[in-house]
Design an enzyme around this catalytic site. Structure first.
Site, mmCIF file in Angstrom:
data_model
loop_
_atom_site.group_PDB
_atom_site.id
_atom_site.type_symbol
_atom_site.label_atom_id
_atom_site.label_comp_id
_atom_site.label_asym_id
_atom_site.label_seq_id
_atom_site.Cartn_x
_atom_site.Cartn_y
_atom_site.Cartn_z
ATOM 1 N N ASP A 1 -4.581 -19.292 -85.364
ATOM 2 C CA ASP A 1 -5.396 -19.165 -86.579
ATOM 3 C C ASP A 1 -6.897 -19.276 -86.339
ATOM 4 O O ASP A 1 -7.597 -20.051 -87.001
ATOM 5 C CB ASP A 1 -4.945 -20.210 -87.626
ATOM 6 C CG ASP A 1 -3.527 -19.950 -88.090
ATOM 7 O OD1 ASP A 1 -2.900 -18.999 -87.584
ATOM 8 O OD2 ASP A 1 -3.035 -20.689 -88.960
ATOM 9 N N ASP B 1 3.404 -25.142 -96.296
ATOM 10 C CA ASP B 1 1.984 -25.347 -96.603
ATOM 11 C C ASP B 1 1.309 -24.117 -97.206
ATOM 12 O O ASP B 1 0.200 -24.191 -97.684
ATOM 13 C CB ASP B 1 1.214 -25.818 -95.352
ATOM 14 C CG ASP B 1 1.395 -24.908 -94.150
ATOM 15 O OD1 ASP B 1 2.113 -23.904 -94.251
ATOM 16 O OD2 ASP B 1 0.803 -25.210 -93.090
HETATM 17 C C1 GDL Z 1 0.638 -20.868 -89.076
HETATM 18 C C2 GDL Z 1 0.055 -22.045 -88.405
HETATM 19 C C3 GDL Z 1 0.655 -23.352 -88.875
HETATM 20 C C4 GDL Z 1 1.078 -23.297 -90.338
HETATM 21 C C5 GDL Z 1 2.075 -22.183 -90.466
HETATM 22 C C6 GDL Z 1 2.692 -22.015 -91.840
HETATM 23 C C7 GDL Z 1 1.316 -21.622 -86.317
HETATM 24 C C8 GDL Z 1 1.279 -21.523 -84.834
HETATM 25 N N1 GDL Z 1 0.160 -21.921 -86.934
HETATM 26 O O1 GDL Z 1 0.321 -19.779 -88.740
HETATM 27 O O2 GDL Z 1 -0.308 -24.338 -88.658
HETATM 28 O O3 GDL Z 1 1.635 -24.503 -90.738
HETATM 29 O O4 GDL Z 1 1.449 -20.977 -90.145
HETATM 30 O O5 GDL Z 1 1.730 -21.795 -92.814
HETATM 31 O O6 GDL Z 1 2.341 -21.419 -86.901
#
Ligand code: GDL
Length: 718
Positions: A130, A240
């Protein structure tokens, strides 16, 4: 087939299994993490990856060292992990602003990790998920690519730390959907695979960020590129990204045949700590299950002699919910629980001395409030209502299907003059809206099913009541907003069915003129969502995800016929009578093969049936345009010199593959030096107009010199 435990690479043996605290939002507390270690140990999981996205010193202020107080807390946490035989891996995410080529930056990274090493930690991880994938000019001068920059710094830090036994790297392209043009052709991943030292493991989320399924083939493909089996960072239970979703379904759609092909699995679960009992418990059951029916060489809790080793998500869920129920029934707060109905029966005879015992009401006084105890059925229902990202549980599906049927049937009945025009209700009827068709409830079948629906809604309310009285308040509080939300949602549906059956007045229940704030459900975000066509209000019930696997490959001359066939088929779909007689479009000429695409500017989308889409381009469209007397103004041709033509068959329900294909095509066109692209469409071709508009980068352009029967959609390539 090699066992996870017998893998020889860098001597690392055991299959990594456990939890990554890797979500956005409020991190877990130290107490919760310690609780997690206890559970992991009990259930046979062996790893915890510390990576809370919104912890200041993990990501945004990654350079800052920990204060004395923080150091003390982290030291205690690391030691608690050890005590419970859980490997604590400390992750840091410097990617937001690190300058890879500056030795001071690398020194800062080493210093921070040295500090954590001083807390007793011996396993580390560098995460580059990200973040922007563009390098700053200074880095561009030093490194051949972003992957080279990341791998060089990671190798240096790994060596500096003495080549720790466990060291994980999260790439920026951490799932297949992010790879251009594909996993096997991703130069980023190839560089990572070739450059990263062999003792470093790589995290991977599967085909997508939140992967519906992860296949053995997909893992074999990425392992070949990475030159090592990946550790899955599984976002299956992560919530999330949507404040209304929670995932209480079992670990699922990852065959256990994957186990010998992987270095490990870490789940990044729901943000709310106590909501993760099922997520972690079922992952543990999965890890214990063997692909070939025999026990694997993984850390396991004792007593497994008589176990059935094949993994069943349903069985794993039942095991987890049975254990979870115990936990729900354990009081966790001073003051203890209110009495439960069952206990009341076994209670001692009424006391008379008020000063010695708890209050017991006398004759003709109010009886004490008693709560019904929570049941396993309640937890099963809860899990089915909050199941998995791409799947509702069975009861949720039934409720949606039934509501759909009740609504459709009542509409049909309302529209049918034979069933709807009874004298008693004809004077009430207004022209539009299902809420005004009480006669739909006249049939016995409809009424029976409406009653069943009502019973299901009632069960949800009962479950809510029993949950809110459960003795363990911490679990309840973590679930509360979600169960409250579903109770309200179900309440609305229940009232609506009553109005359909003519048993309640619509305005009273649903469409009050002066509603309370909960009449505006979902707030601003809800309003935006309701206004968006298609994507904004896509629902899982009507649009379950496709299970199709798509691949994108370069166009070759042998594809010409098939491409023409798709083009013809799609033109027939979008055409009205008039367009048949109109002069040809440039993009049609490109699809029809009358104009050949430029080299490296053709891509083909395939599914298991065959070609299902294409994206082709001509980098300099001027001469082709002249051929059919469609020359645009000089200024337009300068800003948008390249022509594109894209088609995707309707069977491709998932928009992601088409987006990916166009993204790849646009990057090839940009590399050729072009400043912009366009395509010409008929104003009546609403499907394609919408398709291009939804991509975000394309907009309708007024181009001088072009006939009025053509709409130009164009995109700049910065
Ligand atoms: C993502 C983020 C993670 C997040 C998830 C779901 C990875 C490697 N990184 O891309 O921090 O919680 O999506 O929203 O998964």
């Amino acid at each position: 087939m090699s066992e996870p435990g017998s893998r020889t690479r860098s001597g690392t043996g055991r299959f990594i299994s456990g939890v990554v605290e890797g979500f956005y939002g409020r991190p877990w507390t130290m107490e919760q993490r310690t609780e997690l270690f206890k559970r992991e140990q009990k259930w046979g999981l062996n790893t915890y990856l510390y990576a809370p996205k919104d912890d200041y010193k993990h990501r945004m202020y990654w350079r800052d060292l920990y204060s004395a107080e923080e150091a003390e807390q982290l030291t205690a946490l690391i030691s608690a992990a050890k005590q419970h035989e859980v490997e604590f891996i400390y992750a840091i995410s410097p990617g937001l602003d690190i300058t890879f080529s500056n030795p001071r930056e690398v020194a800062a990274l080493k210093k921070k990790l040295d500090q954590v090493k001083g807390f007793g930690c011996s396993s580390f991880s560098l995460l580059f998920d990200d973040i922007e994938s563009e390098m700053c000019p200074a880095d561009r001068r030093t490194f051949g690519s972003f992957a080279h920059a990341q791998a060089a710094v990671t190798n240096e830090v790994y060596r500096h730390l003495g080549e720790p036994h466990s060291f994980l790297f999260c790439p920026t392209d951490y799932c297949a959907a992010f790879c251009t043009p594909s996993v096997s052709q991703s130069s980023y991943l190839h560089t990572v695979g070739q450059t990263l030292l062999p003792g470093i493991d790589v995290l991977w989320t599967g085909p997508k960020v939140v992967s519906h399924k992860i296949s053995v083939e997909s893992i074999e493909e990425v392992s070949a590129v990475l030159k090592r089996p990946p550790v899955i960072w599984d976002n299956i239970h992560a919530n999330d990204y949507d404040p209304q979703r929670l995932f209480l379904g079992p670990y699922k759609d990852r065959p256990t045949d994957l186990i010998p092909k992987l270095r490990g699995v870490l789940t990044n679960p729901n943000c709310e700590f106590h909501s993760n009992f099922v997520a972690v418990h079922t992952l543990a059951t999965w890890c214990k299950a063997a692909a070939d029916g025999g026990p694997r060489d993984v850390d396991m809790a004792g007593g497994e002699e008589e176990q059935d080793w094949s993994y069943s998500p349903q069985k794993a869920l039942s095991l987890a919910l049975t254990d979870w129920l115990q936990e729900f029934m354990t009081a966790d707060q001073p003051g203890g629980p209110r009495r439960l109905k069952k206990e009341l029966c076994d209670e001692e005879p009424m006391q008379t001395d008020m000063s010695e015992g708890p209050y017991v009401p006398g004759p003709e006084e109010n009886p004490l409030y008693t709560a019904e105890p929570l049941t396993l059925d309640d937890l099963e229902l809860l899990s089915e209502l909050f199941y998995l990202p791409y799947e509702h549980g069975a009861t949720a599906r039934t409720m949606l299907q039934e509501l759909d049927w009740l609504q459709t049937d009542s509409r049909a009945a309302a529209a049918d003059p034979l069933t709807s025009a009874t004298p008693s209700d004809s004077d009430q009827r207004v022209p539009a809206g299902p809420a005004h068709s009480p006669t739909a409830g006249q049939t016995a079948e409809w009424r029976r099913r409406a009653q069943q629906f009502d019973d299901m809604c009632h069960a949800v309310v009962q479950m809510f009541n029993r949950l809110s009285n459960a003795p363990n308040r911490r679990i309840l509080y973590d679930l509360y907003t979600y169960i409250c939300d579903i109770k309200s949602g179900v309440g609305l549906a229940r009232a609506y069915v009553k109005t359909l059956g003519g048993r309640a007045r619509a305005s009273a229940q649903l469409m009050n003129d002066d509603p309370e704030p909960w009449g505006f459900r979902g707030g601003l975000s809800g309003e935006f969502q309701r206004m968006l066509p298609g994507h904004g209000n896509r629902d899982l019930f009507r649009h379950p995800p496709t299970t199709a696997v798509y691949s994108i490959r370069p166009y070759c001359p042998e594809d010409k016929m098939e491409l023409q066939r798709i083009s013809r088929e799609m033109r027939r779909e979008g055409e009205d009578e008039a367009s048949v007689t109109q002069p040809p479009l440039l993009s049609d000429c490109l699809s029809a093969g009358e104009i050949s695409p430029s080299p490296q500017c053709g891509l083909v989308l395939e599914d298991e049936i065959g070609m299902c889409g294409y994206a082709v381009a001509l980098t300099d469209a001027k001469s082709a345009a002249a051929k059919i007397q469609r020359a645009a103004s000089e200024a337009f041709s300068e800003d948008f010199p390249s022509l594109v033509s894209v088609q995707v068959l309707p069977r491709v329900a998932d928009p992601a593959p088409a987006r990916r294909m166009i993204g790849q095509l646009l990057s090839s066109i940009r590399i050729s030096g072009s400043r912009g692209v366009f395509c010409d469409l008929r104003p009546s071709d609403r499907r394609m107009l919408e398709f291009y508009s939804r991509l975000g980068s394309f907009r309708a352009i007024q181009a001088g010199g072009l006939p009025g029967d053509v709409v130009i959609m164009a995109a700049s390539l910065p």
